[in-house]
Design a protein around this motif. Structure first.
Motif, PDB file in Angstrom:
ATOM      1  N   SER A 135       0.818  -1.208   0.000  1.00  0.00           N
ATOM      2  CA  SER A 135       0.000   0.000   0.000  1.00  0.00           C
ATOM      3  C   SER A 135       0.855   1.262   0.000  1.00  0.00           C
ATOM      4  CB  SER A 135      -0.918   0.013   1.230  1.00  0.00           C
ATOM      5  OG  SER A 135      -0.139   0.020   2.421  1.00  0.00           O
ATOM      6  N   GLU A 137       3.300   4.045  -1.473  1.00  0.00           N
ATOM      7  CA  GLU A 137       3.558   4.618  -2.790  1.00  0.00           C
ATOM      8  C   GLU A 137       4.975   4.326  -3.265  1.00  0.00           C
ATOM      9  OE1 GLU A 137       2.581   8.632  -3.491  1.00  0.00           O
ATOM     10  OE2 GLU A 137       0.464   8.402  -2.967  1.00  0.00           O
ATOM     11  N   GLY A 179      -2.559   8.014 -13.742  1.00  0.00           N
ATOM     12  CA  GLY A 179      -2.068   7.043 -12.770  1.00  0.00           C
ATOM     13  C   GLY A 179      -1.759   5.708 -13.433  1.00  0.00           C
ATOM     14  N   GLU A 200      -9.035  -5.285  -4.884  1.00  0.00           N
ATOM     15  CA  GLU A 200      -8.435  -4.780  -3.646  1.00  0.00           C
ATOM     16  C   GLU A 200      -8.780  -5.682  -2.464  1.00  0.00           C
ATOM     17  OE1 GLU A 200      -8.141   0.044  -4.373  1.00  0.00           O
ATOM     18  OE2 GLU A 200      -9.941  -0.791  -3.427  1.00  0.00           O
ATOM     19  N   LYS A 206      -4.524  -1.468  -1.645  1.00  0.00           N
ATOM     20  CA  LYS A 206      -5.195  -0.357  -2.302  1.00  0.00           C
ATOM     21  C   LYS A 206      -4.516  -0.151  -3.653  1.00  0.00           C
ATOM     22  CE  LYS A 206      -7.927   1.998  -0.938  1.00  0.00           C
ATOM     23  NZ  LYS A 206      -9.409   1.912  -1.119  1.00  0.00           N
ATOM     24  N   LYS A 208      -3.558   2.075  -6.191  1.00  0.00           N
ATOM     25  CA  LYS A 208      -3.397   3.505  -6.413  1.00  0.00           C
ATOM     26  C   LYS A 208      -2.473   3.726  -7.611  1.00  0.00           C
ATOM     27  CE  LYS A 208      -1.760   4.348  -2.336  1.00  0.00           C
ATOM     28  NZ  LYS A 208      -1.234   5.087  -1.171  1.00  0.00           N
TER      29      LYS A 208
END
Length: 231
Positions: A135, A137, A179, A200, A206, A208
């Motif tokens: 999760s 970044e 993204g 998910e 998550k 992202k």
């Protein structure tokens, strides 16, 4: 010159701080040739959280993966990464022992150094894979940068979370504005079939999208029409 201080008030991008001790004004005058209106500061936010056992577990799991790959003794690998941490933090020391005084942020910096090494040298994530911070970044960015599937660690393609559309010309798109996720073909097909929410829940992550800069996109062979090129 390092001075301990406490934040008394935060308002937008303005801070009111109180120093633990009074400033040595004469020293400041010497440093700034009496121009005290030009003083520059560098603020470091101190992390009050002590390094966590799960960070220690992840560190040694990753060290175990490197040992399986290289055959280098675990103690030597540990010392190598501790030294790399000291080099990258201007001599600061780190320990993940139970009585450590290092913080969560310190441990995360050490883990980033190890993860960078594994991506750079293509060390297989095995024992440590289940513990990786999927999760986070930083990890997702490295997956995109090195084309490693964020779910299984296999070779991946880069996929947009925001679809470009049928017949859309990818070379006319500014990919820095969209993204991206790194998924192998199997997991890319799966996320399209079951949707992001179910995906998910199944993998407890998550999804992202990570935005990459132009230089990184070019190094990955992603052609597009980038905004900075039109300026």
């Amino acid at each position: 010159m390092w001075l301990p201080a406490f934040v008394r008030k935060i308002s937008g991008n303005q801070l009111i701080i109180q120093l633990e001790k009074s400033l040595n004004i004469e020293r400041l005058k010497t440093m700034y040739s009496n121009h005290l209106e030009n003083i520059n500061l560098r603020i470091e936010i101190v992390d009050p959280r002590k390094a966590r056992p799960k960070q220690r577990a992840l560190f040694f799991a990753l060290i175990g993966d490197i040992w399986n790959w290289s055959g280098q003794p675990v103690e030597e690998l540990k010392e190598y990464f501790y030294i790399q941490y000291a080099i990258k933090t201007a001599g600061r020391m780190i320990s993940l022992a139970d009585d450590t005084k290092n913080t969560v942020s310190d441990a995360n910096r050490l883990l980033e150094i190890v993860i960078d090494f594994m991506f750079e040298y293509r060390v297989p994530f095995k024992q440590g894979y289940e513990l990786l911070p999927k999760s986070e970044e930083y990890y997702l960015y490295q997956c995109c940068k090195h084309r490693v599937c964020m779910i299984c660690g296999k070779h991946s393609d880069l996929h947009h979370l925001e679809t470009i559309g049928m017949g859309g010309n990818r070379t006319k798109v500014d990919h820095t504005k969209r993204g991206l996720v790194a998924l192998c073909r199997v997991h890319h097909m799966e996320i399209e079939q079951i949707g992001i929410n179910a995906f998910e829940q199944k993998y407890h992550i998550k999804v992202k999208g990570i935005k990459l800069d132009v230089d990184t996109l070019r190094s990955l062979g992603v052609q597009g029409k980038y905004e900075e090129e039109t300026k």
